[in-house]
Design a protein around this motif. Structure first.
Motif, PDB file in Angstrom:
ATOM      1  N   LEU A 239      63.486  28.024  90.300  1.00  0.00           N
ATOM      2  CA  LEU A 239      63.458  26.714  89.638  1.00  0.00           C
ATOM      3  C   LEU A 239      64.852  26.101  89.506  1.00  0.00           C
ATOM      4  N   LEU A 240      65.805  26.591  90.276  1.00  0.00           N
ATOM      5  CA  LEU A 240      67.182  26.134  90.129  1.00  0.00           C
ATOM      6  C   LEU A 240      67.361  24.662  90.508  1.00  0.00           C
ATOM      7  N   ALA A 241      66.511  24.157  91.406  1.00  0.00           N
ATOM      8  CA  ALA A 241      66.673  22.772  91.865  1.00  0.00           C
ATOM      9  C   ALA A 241      65.678  21.817  91.210  1.00  0.00           C
TER      10      ALA A 241
ATOM     11  N   GLN B  56      61.909  28.255  82.459  1.00  0.00           N
ATOM     12  CA  GLN B  56      62.865  27.163  82.643  1.00  0.00           C
ATOM     13  C   GLN B  56      64.293  27.621  82.355  1.00  0.00           C
ATOM     14  N   GLN B  57      64.444  28.446  81.339  1.00  0.00           N
ATOM     15  CA  GLN B  57      65.786  28.885  80.954  1.00  0.00           C
ATOM     16  C   GLN B  57      66.403  29.821  81.999  1.00  0.00           C
ATOM     17  N   GLN B  58      65.603  30.760  82.526  1.00  0.00           N
ATOM     18  CA  GLN B  58      66.157  31.739  83.457  1.00  0.00           C
ATOM     19  C   GLN B  58      66.174  31.246  84.900  1.00  0.00           C
ATOM     20  N   GLY B  59      65.511  30.114  85.171  1.00  0.00           N
ATOM     21  CA  GLY B  59      65.580  29.510  86.496  1.00  0.00           C
ATOM     22  C   GLY B  59      64.618  30.061  87.517  1.00  0.00           C
ATOM     23  N   PHE B  60      63.602  30.776  87.084  1.00  0.00           N
ATOM     24  CA  PHE B  60      62.568  31.265  88.006  1.00  0.00           C
ATOM     25  C   PHE B  60      61.364  31.752  87.208  1.00  0.00           C
ATOM     26  N   ALA B  61      60.245  31.823  87.893  1.00  0.00           N
ATOM     27  CA  ALA B  61      59.035  32.393  87.308  1.00  0.00           C
ATOM     28  C   ALA B  61      58.580  33.530  88.208  1.00  0.00           C
ATOM     29  N   ASP B  62      58.214  34.641  87.607  1.00  0.00           N
ATOM     30  CA  ASP B  62      57.810  35.823  88.357  1.00  0.00           C
ATOM     31  C   ASP B  62      56.480  36.330  87.825  1.00  0.00           C
ATOM     32  N   VAL B  63      55.657  36.832  88.710  1.00  0.00           N
ATOM     33  CA  VAL B  63      54.330  37.279  88.302  1.00  0.00           C
ATOM     34  C   VAL B  63      54.407  38.480  87.357  1.00  0.00           C
TER      35      VAL B  63
ATOM     36  N   VAL C 263      58.134  22.477  90.326  1.00  0.00           N
ATOM     37  CA  VAL C 263      58.471  22.409  91.755  1.00  0.00           C
ATOM     38  C   VAL C 263      57.769  21.251  92.445  1.00  0.00           C
ATOM     39  N   ASN C 264      56.737  20.727  91.802  1.00  0.00           N
ATOM     40  CA  ASN C 264      56.046  19.565  92.347  1.00  0.00           C
ATOM     41  C   ASN C 264      56.519  18.266  91.704  1.00  0.00           C
ATOM     42  N   GLY C 265      57.688  18.324  91.035  1.00  0.00           N
ATOM     43  CA  GLY C 265      58.302  17.133  90.481  1.00  0.00           C
ATOM     44  C   GLY C 265      57.794  16.724  89.124  1.00  0.00           C
ATOM     45  N   GLY C 266      57.127  17.619  88.426  1.00  0.00           N
ATOM     46  CA  GLY C 266      56.561  17.294  87.128  1.00  0.00           C
ATOM     47  C   GLY C 266      57.604  17.237  86.025  1.00  0.00           C
ATOM     48  N   ASN C 267      57.201  16.654  84.901  1.00  0.00           N
ATOM     49  CA  ASN C 267      58.077  16.552  83.736  1.00  0.00           C
ATOM     50  C   ASN C 267      58.137  17.894  83.008  1.00  0.00           C
ATOM     51  N   PRO C 268      59.339  18.346  82.583  1.00  0.00           N
ATOM     52  CA  PRO C 268      59.462  19.639  81.899  1.00  0.00           C
ATOM     53  C   PRO C 268      58.628  19.740  80.625  1.00  0.00           C
ATOM     54  N   ILE C 269      58.519  18.640  79.875  1.00  0.00           N
ATOM     55  CA  ILE C 269      57.714  18.659  78.650  1.00  0.00           C
ATOM     56  C   ILE C 269      56.237  18.814  78.987  1.00  0.00           C
ATOM     57  N   VAL C 270      55.791  18.075  80.008  1.00  0.00           N
ATOM     58  CA  VAL C 270      54.400  18.206  80.464  1.00  0.00           C
ATOM     59  C   VAL C 270      54.152  19.632  80.938  1.00  0.00           C
ATOM     60  N   ALA C 271      55.155  20.219  81.581  1.00  0.00           N
ATOM     61  CA  ALA C 271      55.013  21.569  82.120  1.00  0.00           C
ATOM     62  C   ALA C 271      54.771  22.601  81.018  1.00  0.00           C
ATOM     63  N   ILE C 272      55.540  22.519  79.917  1.00  0.00           N
ATOM     64  CA  ILE C 272      55.360  23.509  78.853  1.00  0.00           C
ATOM     65  C   ILE C 272      54.067  23.252  78.068  1.00  0.00           C
ATOM     66  N   LEU C 273      53.649  21.984  77.983  1.00  0.00           N
ATOM     67  CA  LEU C 273      52.366  21.692  77.332  1.00  0.00           C
ATOM     68  C   LEU C 273      51.207  22.227  78.169  1.00  0.00           C
ATOM     69  N   ALA C 274      51.332  22.096  79.500  1.00  0.00           N
ATOM     70  CA  ALA C 274      50.304  22.648  80.389  1.00  0.00           C
ATOM     71  C   ALA C 274      50.283  24.172  80.284  1.00  0.00           C
TER      72      ALA C 274
END
Length: 309
Positions: free
Chosen positions: A117-119, A206-213, A57-68
């Protein structure tokens, strides 16, 4: 239920099974290799999704996101390993403590209970101009990642450290007797395990388009179901790589069974009950099969003794 709807449901189930199989591989490390009941999974899965979502949501790269997400899960697993080895807290309690703490940490990371995460960017953006669906693109991405994870695990557990981790789960006293620091192997095991769990959480988010606690609730049961189903089907055949493959197959089969049952009209409110039944049956089947084999062997030996007498 039409053929088209069933095929679409099976395609979605295959996609879910691939992505969740990474989590099942993580559970396998603690549950089977280390012989530890690590309940951190429900929390670290959501941690992976939370970290991934915030970066996206802060414009990061998807690959960087999953590595983080992977690194965040490793930190959570390290904490569980520390509580287990250095604080001498029983494995179940150490996992519960980490799981409870991660719920609040995940809320802090996300700032709210749900992030859409749809957008945002995703790992399937490369398929935008192709003639394949998002689900098909997600399957391709999932298969590539699962293959890489399996190859990495096969290599790692063939090293001296990996072999020490496996030996720790088999006979901790013997491993200590030959000078291996079992506290270190347990920490490495829980760290790697929860890293993979969080990686799966990031992929699913990423696949389902949202993250939930609460997205990780019940993850440990799903992981166990995948492991046990795979073990029942493969019946301990082949080498370590085949064992890893069996977990992936078990995860896919579990999701396909769920998809078919839902297509037949089962309420989603009953999914947890269905999961518990599937896991219970899968755990009980090997016991009854072994018992039947023992009885057959006993009768054979008894008949041979009677003949010789």
């Amino acid at each position: 239920m039409t053929i088209t709807s069933l095929l679409l449901a099976l395609q979605g189930a295959f996609n879910q099974g691939i992505l969740w199989s990474v989590m099942a591989l993580g559970v396998y490390i603690t549950f089977r290799l280390l012989d530890i009941a690590d309940l951190t999974v429900d929390g670290s899965f959501a941690t992976g999704g939370a970290v991934c979502a915030v970066i996206l949501v802060n414009g990061g790269n998807p690959i960087v996101a999953i590595l983080a997400a992977l690194l965040a899960g490793c930190v959570a697993g390290w904490v569980t390993g520390f509580l287990l080895t250095k604080c001498h807290i029983p494995a179940i309690l150490a996992g519960i403590l980490s799981q409870i703490g991660l719920y609040s940490i995940n809320l802090r990371i996300m700032g709210k209970s749900n992030i859409p995460l749809l957008a945002t960017k995703s790992l399937t953006d490369w398929a935008t101009n192709l003639t394949i669906t998002t689900t098909q693109a997600s399957i391709i991405v999932g298969v590539v990642i699962v293959i890489l994870v399996m190859i990495g695990l096969y290599w790692f557990f063939g090293t001296e450290l990996g072999a020490a981790i496996r030996a720790t789960g088999n006979n901790e006293q013997m491993v200590r007797a030959v000078g291996v620091n079992t506290d270190f192997t347990k920490i490495v095991g829980t760290t790697l395990s929860n890293g993979l769990v969080a990686l799966s959480g990031g992929l699913v988010a990423q696949q389902q388009g949202f993250a939930d606690v609460k997205m990780g609730i019940g993850s440990i049961v799903i992981g166990l179901a995948s492991i046990v189903i795979g073990e029942v089907l493969f019946a301990d055949k082949g080498n370590f790589f085949v064992h890893l493959l069996s977990i992936v197959v078990g995860s896919i089969i579990y999701r396909i069974v769920i998809a078919i049952v839902l297509q037949m009209g089962l309420s989603t409110d009953d999914l947890k009950l269905l999961t518990a039944i599937v896991v219970g049956i899968a755990l009980a089947v090997p016991h009854f099969v072994n018992k039947r084999k023992q009885m057959a062997l006993y009768k054979k030996l008894t008949s041979e003794v009677d003949k010789n007498a």
